[in-house]
Structure formats: structure tokens, C-alpha cells
Design a protein around this motif. Structure first.
Motif, PDB file in Angstrom:
ATOM      1  N   GLY A 113       0.771  -1.139   0.169  1.00 55.24           N
ATOM      2  CA  GLY A 113       0.055  -0.056   0.005  1.00 55.24           C
ATOM      3  C   GLY A 113       0.666   1.226   0.055  1.00 55.24           C
ATOM      4  N   VAL A 114       1.983   1.261   0.711  1.00 55.53           N
ATOM      5  CA  VAL A 114       2.850   2.369   0.676  1.00 55.53           C
ATOM      6  C   VAL A 114       3.583   2.612  -0.729  1.00 55.53           C
ATOM      7  CG1 VAL A 114       5.030   3.186   1.505  1.00 55.53           C
ATOM      8  CG2 VAL A 114       3.252   2.284   3.275  1.00 55.53           C
ATOM      9  N   GLY A 115       3.976   1.664  -1.217  1.00 58.25           N
ATOM     10  CA  GLY A 115       4.458   1.721  -2.540  1.00 58.25           C
ATOM     11  C   GLY A 115       3.379   2.366  -3.495  1.00 58.25           C
ATOM     12  N   THR A 116       2.406   1.746  -3.421  1.00 54.90           N
ATOM     13  CA  THR A 116       1.068   2.115  -4.247  1.00 54.90           C
ATOM     14  C   THR A 116       0.861   3.501  -4.232  1.00 54.90           C
ATOM     15  OG1 THR A 116       0.047  -0.073  -4.187  1.00 54.90           O
ATOM     16  CG2 THR A 116      -1.096   1.740  -5.036  1.00 54.90           C
ATOM     17  N   GLY A 117       0.856   4.146  -2.966  1.00 51.38           N
ATOM     18  CA  GLY A 117       0.305   5.358  -2.707  1.00 51.38           C
ATOM     19  C   GLY A 117       1.490   6.271  -3.259  1.00 51.38           C
ATOM     20  N   ALA A 118       2.679   6.166  -3.241  1.00 50.08           N
ATOM     21  CA  ALA A 118       3.791   6.840  -3.822  1.00 50.08           C
ATOM     22  C   ALA A 118       3.660   6.736  -4.990  1.00 50.08           C
ATOM     23  CB  ALA A 118       5.027   6.548  -3.205  1.00 50.08           C
ATOM     24  N   LEU A 119       3.466   5.988  -5.720  1.00 50.94           N
ATOM     25  CA  LEU A 119       3.297   5.787  -7.281  1.00 50.94           C
ATOM     26  C   LEU A 119       2.098   6.476  -7.772  1.00 50.94           C
ATOM     27  CD1 LEU A 119       4.834   2.258  -8.003  1.00 50.94           C
ATOM     28  CD2 LEU A 119       5.822   4.204  -8.543  1.00 50.94           C
ATOM     29  N   GLN A 120       1.037   6.286  -7.120  1.00 53.92           N
ATOM     30  CA  GLN A 120      -0.374   6.888  -8.020  1.00 53.92           C
ATOM     31  C   GLN A 120      -0.299   8.460  -7.691  1.00 53.92           C
ATOM     32  OE1 GLN A 120      -3.758   7.616  -6.338  1.00 53.92           O
ATOM     33  NE2 GLN A 120      -2.380   8.421  -4.528  1.00 53.92           N
ATOM     34  N   SER A 121       0.544   8.861  -6.422  1.00 53.51           N
ATOM     35  CA  SER A 121       0.382  10.461  -6.453  1.00 53.51           C
ATOM     36  C   SER A 121       1.126  11.215  -7.793  1.00 53.51           C
ATOM     37  CB  SER A 121       1.656  10.962  -5.398  1.00 53.51           C
ATOM     38  OG  SER A 121       1.027  10.299  -3.973  1.00 53.51           O
ATOM     39  N   MET A 122       1.868  10.548  -8.589  1.00 54.67           N
ATOM     40  CA  MET A 122       2.248  11.171  -9.846  1.00 54.67           C
ATOM     41  C   MET A 122       1.135  11.532 -10.848  1.00 54.67           C
ATOM     42  SD  MET A 122       5.560  11.642  -9.653  1.00 54.67           S
ATOM     43  CE  MET A 122       5.723  12.025 -11.478  1.00 54.67           C
ATOM     44  N   LEU A 123       0.048  10.458 -10.811  1.00 49.17           N
ATOM     45  CA  LEU A 123      -1.152  10.866 -11.620  1.00 49.17           C
ATOM     46  C   LEU A 123      -2.181  11.725 -10.771  1.00 49.17           C
ATOM     47  CD1 LEU A 123      -2.925  10.142 -13.951  1.00 49.17           C
ATOM     48  CD2 LEU A 123      -3.673   8.152 -12.968  1.00 49.17           C
ATOM     49  N   LEU A 124      -2.342  11.436  -9.268  1.00 49.67           N
ATOM     50  CA  LEU A 124      -3.474  12.198  -8.948  1.00 49.67           C
ATOM     51  C   LEU A 124      -3.108  13.469  -8.475  1.00 49.67           C
ATOM     52  CD1 LEU A 124      -5.954  11.534  -7.130  1.00 49.67           C
ATOM     53  CD2 LEU A 124      -4.652  11.086  -4.919  1.00 49.67           C
ATOM     54  N   SER A 125      -1.857  14.056  -8.293  1.00 51.79           N
ATOM     55  CA  SER A 125      -1.497  15.151  -7.991  1.00 51.79           C
ATOM     56  C   SER A 125      -1.934  16.188  -8.957  1.00 51.79           C
ATOM     57  CB  SER A 125      -0.032  15.537  -7.830  1.00 51.79           C
ATOM     58  OG  SER A 125       0.267  16.812  -7.306  1.00 51.79           O
ATOM     59  N   PRO A 126      -1.850  16.406 -10.348  1.00 52.41           N
ATOM     60  CA  PRO A 126      -2.321  17.223 -11.335  1.00 52.41           C
ATOM     61  C   PRO A 126      -3.932  17.184 -11.281  1.00 52.41           C
ATOM     62  CG  PRO A 126      -0.712  15.937 -12.351  1.00 52.41           C
ATOM     63  CD  PRO A 126      -1.117  15.244 -11.115  1.00 52.41           C
ATOM     64  N   VAL A 127      -4.406  16.033 -11.154  1.00 51.94           N
ATOM     65  CA  VAL A 127      -5.811  15.743 -11.202  1.00 51.94           C
ATOM     66  C   VAL A 127      -6.593  16.605 -10.016  1.00 51.94           C
ATOM     67  CG1 VAL A 127      -7.946  14.416 -11.147  1.00 51.94           C
ATOM     68  CG2 VAL A 127      -5.931  13.647 -12.353  1.00 51.94           C
ATOM     69  N   GLU A 128      -6.042  16.423  -8.768  1.00 49.44           N
ATOM     70  CA  GLU A 128      -6.644  17.192  -7.591  1.00 49.44           C
ATOM     71  C   GLU A 128      -6.341  18.716  -7.601  1.00 49.44           C
ATOM     72  OE1 GLU A 128      -5.447  15.475  -3.932  1.00 49.44           O
ATOM     73  OE2 GLU A 128      -6.841  13.818  -4.235  1.00 49.44           O
ATOM     74  N   LEU A 129      -5.254  19.260  -8.422  1.00 47.14           N
ATOM     75  CA  LEU A 129      -5.164  20.339  -8.377  1.00 47.14           C
ATOM     76  C   LEU A 129      -6.100  20.915  -9.404  1.00 47.14           C
ATOM     77  CD1 LEU A 129      -3.241  23.167  -8.533  1.00 47.14           C
ATOM     78  CD2 LEU A 129      -2.126  22.007 -10.742  1.00 47.14           C
ATOM     79  N   VAL A 130      -6.414  20.390 -10.598  1.00 47.50           N
ATOM     80  CA  VAL A 130      -7.577  20.831 -11.465  1.00 47.50           C
ATOM     81  C   VAL A 130      -8.880  20.902 -10.507  1.00 47.50           C
ATOM     82  CG1 VAL A 130      -8.931  20.583 -13.382  1.00 47.50           C
ATOM     83  CG2 VAL A 130      -6.348  20.451 -13.619  1.00 47.50           C
ATOM     84  N   LYS A 131      -9.125  19.981  -9.924  1.00 42.81           N
ATOM     85  CA  LYS A 131     -10.471  19.638  -9.115  1.00 42.81           C
ATOM     86  C   LYS A 131     -10.482  20.924  -8.051  1.00 42.81           C
ATOM     87  CE  LYS A 131     -10.468  16.565  -5.818  1.00 42.81           C
ATOM     88  NZ  LYS A 131     -10.804  17.494  -4.749  1.00 42.81           N
ATOM     89  N   ILE A 132      -9.435  20.992  -7.291  1.00 44.33           N
ATOM     90  CA  ILE A 132      -9.572  22.009  -6.296  1.00 44.33           C
ATOM     91  C   ILE A 132      -9.768  23.573  -6.942  1.00 44.33           C
ATOM     92  CG2 ILE A 132      -8.208  23.304  -4.448  1.00 44.33           C
ATOM     93  CD1 ILE A 132      -7.071  20.530  -3.708  1.00 44.33           C
ATOM     94  N   ARG A 133      -9.113  23.731  -7.956  1.00 44.41           N
ATOM     95  CA  ARG A 133      -9.434  25.169  -8.685  1.00 44.41           C
ATOM     96  C   ARG A 133     -10.668  25.342  -9.128  1.00 44.41           C
ATOM     97  NH1 ARG A 133      -4.155  27.154 -10.652  1.00 44.41           N
ATOM     98  NH2 ARG A 133      -2.679  26.673  -8.771  1.00 44.41           N
ATOM     99  N   LEU A 134     -11.514  24.231  -9.693  1.00 44.26           N
ATOM    100  CA  LEU A 134     -12.703  24.267 -10.085  1.00 44.26           C
ATOM    101  C   LEU A 134     -13.823  24.382  -8.909  1.00 44.26           C
ATOM    102  CD1 LEU A 134     -12.697  21.609 -12.882  1.00 44.26           C
ATOM    103  CD2 LEU A 134     -13.549  23.846 -13.218  1.00 44.26           C
ATOM    104  N   GLN A 135     -13.641  23.803  -7.814  1.00 44.29           N
ATOM    105  CA  GLN A 135     -14.438  23.578  -6.639  1.00 44.29           C
ATOM    106  C   GLN A 135     -14.321  24.987  -5.834  1.00 44.29           C
ATOM    107  OE1 GLN A 135     -12.679  20.347  -4.701  1.00 44.29           O
ATOM    108  NE2 GLN A 135     -14.515  19.177  -4.861  1.00 44.29           N
ATOM    109  N   LEU A 136     -13.160  25.768  -6.203  1.00 40.53           N
ATOM    110  CA  LEU A 136     -13.157  27.212  -5.411  1.00 40.53           C
ATOM    111  C   LEU A 136     -13.870  28.162  -6.331  1.00 40.53           C
ATOM    112  CD1 LEU A 136      -9.771  26.671  -3.606  1.00 40.53           C
ATOM    113  CD2 LEU A 136     -11.896  26.545  -2.611  1.00 40.53           C
ATOM    114  N   GLN A 137     -14.224  27.821  -7.513  1.00 43.25           N
ATOM    115  CA  GLN A 137     -14.601  29.105  -8.429  1.00 43.25           C
ATOM    116  C   GLN A 137     -16.102  29.303  -7.786  1.00 43.25           C
ATOM    117  OE1 GLN A 137     -14.774  27.989 -12.463  1.00 43.25           O
ATOM    118  NE2 GLN A 137     -12.618  27.680 -12.772  1.00 43.25           N
TER     119      GLN A 137
END
Length: 300
Positions: A113-137
Motif C-alpha cells: 500500500g505504501v508503494g502504491t500510494g507513492a506511485l499513484q501520486s504522480m497521476l493524482l496530484s495534477p487531477v486534484e489540482l484542477v479539481k480544487i481550482r474548479l471547486q473554489l470558483q
């Protein structure tokens, strides 16, 4: 023409498809609570979760609670599919003494699980960035008025470049790596306690899946929530309004201005959402394995 039957017959194919379906179920079931959580984390003046819910619905209608969902929904199928696929591989890689017919040890589950979380952050980080910007509009917390996840992503790339797209990557890895280890460990440990022998037999009730998945989500969020607050604040920034220079600076300024309570603001909403979302994720994942791939059975 023989590719898909052969692929789905493999363990990789099963984990990938079931994980993707689980991710979709989780996003749809918990997105409104996620929107409320983001608003709570960003500004204390928004009030309680019920106040935010009432104000958002009164101003823009119920659809506003789903603002920005296209970004995670478009990627969550692939992301969650990869998470469960990578986890299946890593959890076994960390416990080589276990035979192919036995489930991975709880130590292998945690390390995988630790290894999985570290690897998936590369994909998740940009997605959550866009999501947060949209949610705060339209909330007074974002100056952007660009509509749609694709346009927001293009706008971030144009104005902030590669560094802007991956703003918050470091804090995302710090949050997700240990949290995923706890997440999968809690799920496997809880389901075995609720239904002894189910990890090996793959025979358990739907209630077991819902409860074990919900508790896994709650435990991982409770552990990582302060880091998530910092991540939200860092990713909500734009180049024209940089308030925080980094993780420690954001932590120090947030505590100085609002006290330690700021690190736990919105926790109740996050925990409620985590139970609903992860109960749905694991239930959809396990049901898919059993219904489509004859991998065990479900007891009502």
C-alpha cells in the motif's frame, strides 16, 4: 480479437477492471461531500458543513456540489484501476514466502500500500489540482473563471508551466504513501476479523465489504488529514497570489493565523465521505471480481 479474453483471464486484467469500476462508484457517491470538505479547508468563514451545503445549493443549485467532478471522474477509472493493479503486484512482492494460492501477509499488504500510494501520486496530484481550482470558483477563493477541467488545466499550464501542474506533488506523496499502507492494511485486517477465513476463500457478505471498506477510508483520512489541509491550501494558490512558499511555511502561517484547529477543519465531513466512498469502492471492486470473474461469492 483474442487479446481481451486472454487479458481479462489474467489476474492483472481482473484487478484493473474491478479497480476502475470501484473508483467510479466512489467518486459518484462521495463527490458532494468532497466539495464541502474543500470549502471548509480553504476558509473558516464558510461555516459548518450544513451551512455550506445550504448556501451552495441556494446560490447555484445542487449541481454546484458536483462542480469539477469531470476531472477526477475522467481519470479515476484509470487511476483506481492502476492503484489496485499495482497494489496486487507489490503486496505479493513484499511477501515472497506466501504461495500463489494464499492471500498476501498483512505486512506485505501494508508495504504494498505504501508503494502504491507513492506511485499513484504522480497521476493524482495534477487531477486534484484542477479539481480544487474548479471547486473554489465562484466562492471568492479563486480568481479563475475558466469553465471545464480541460480549460483549467490548459490555463494552469500556460500561466504556471510544468511546475504549476505538479504544484503540491511533494505533499501529495507525503500524504498518500503512508495513508495507502494504512488503508489496505485496515481493509484486509477488518474483513478478516468480521468474517474469518474470507481472505482465502473470497466468500463474505456485502455488509463486511461495506464496513471494512468504510473503516479503511476513515482510518487513512484521519491519519493523513492535516497533510491534506496543507495540500489544499498549496494547490489553491496561483502565481499572482502566492501566500505560501512551501509545506513548512504553509503549516506555520496557517497555525499562526488560525490555530491548530485549522489542521482538522472539515474532518467530520471528510470522515463521513471516506466511509461512504470507500465502502462503495471496495464493494464495487469485490462484486466485480465475483460477478464477472467468478472469484468467490457474496453472502447477503
Amino acid at each position: 480479437m483474442d487479446f481481451w479474453p486472454e487479458y481479462l483471464a489474467s489476474s492483472w486484467g481482473r484487478e484493473f477492471v474491478a479497480g476502475g469500476i470501484g473508483g467510479i462508484a466512489g467518486i459518484i457517491s462521495g463527490y458532494p461531500l468532497d466539495t464541502i470538505r474543500i470549502l471548509q479547508q480553504q476558509n473558516s468563514n464558510f461555516g459548518s458543513a450544513f451551512t455550506i451545503l445550504r448556501n451552495v445549493v441556494a446560490k447555484d443549485g445542487p449541481v454546484a456540489l458536483y462542480r469539477g467532478m469531470a476531472a477526477p471522474l475522467a481519470s479515476v477509472t484509470f487511476q483506481n484501476a492502476m492503484v489496485f493493479q499495482i497494489y496486487a503486484v507489490l503486496s505479493r512482492a513484499f511477501c515472497t514466502s506466501v504461495s500463489s494460492n494464499d492471500p498476501p501477509s498483512l505486512k506485505g499488504v501494508a508495504l504494498g500500500g505504501v508503494g502504491t500510494g507513492a506511485l499513484q501520486s504522480m497521476l493524482l496530484s495534477p487531477v486534484e489540482l484542477v479539481k480544487i481550482r474548479l471547486q473554489l470558483q465562484n466562492t471568492g477563493q479563486s480568481s479563475q473563471s475558466v469553465k471545464g477541467p480541460v480549460r483549467v488545466a490548459k490555463n494552469i499550464w500556460r500561466n504556471e508551466g510544468f511546475r504549476g501542474i505538479y504544484r503540491g506533488l511533494g505533499i501529495t506523496v507525503l500524504r498518500d504513501a503512508p495513508a495507502h499502507g494504512l488503508y489496505f492494511w485496515t481493509y484486509e485486517y477488518t474483513r478478516e476479523k468480521l468474517h474469518p477465513g474470507c481472505r482465502k476463500s473470497s466468500q463474505e457478505s456485502l455488509n463486511t465489504m461495506l464496513i471494512a471498506g468504510g473503516l479503511a477510508g476513515v482510518s487513512s483520512w484521519f491519519f493523513s488529514y492535516p497533510l491534506d489541509v496543507i495540500k489544499t491550501r498549496l494547490q489553491a494558490q496561483s502565481p499572482s497570489s502566492l501566500k505560501y512558499k512551501g509545506i513548512l511555511d504553509c503549516l506555520r502561517k496557517s497555525i499562526n493565523e488560525e490555530g491548530y484547529i485549522v489542521l482538522w477543519r472539515g474532518l467530520g465531513t471528510a470522515v463521513a465521505r471516506a466511509f461512504v466512498v470507500n465502502g462503495a469502492v471496495f464493494s464495487a471492486y469485490e462484486i466485480t471480481l465475483r460477478c464477472f470473474f467468478n472469484n468467490g461469492s457474496i453472502q447477503v
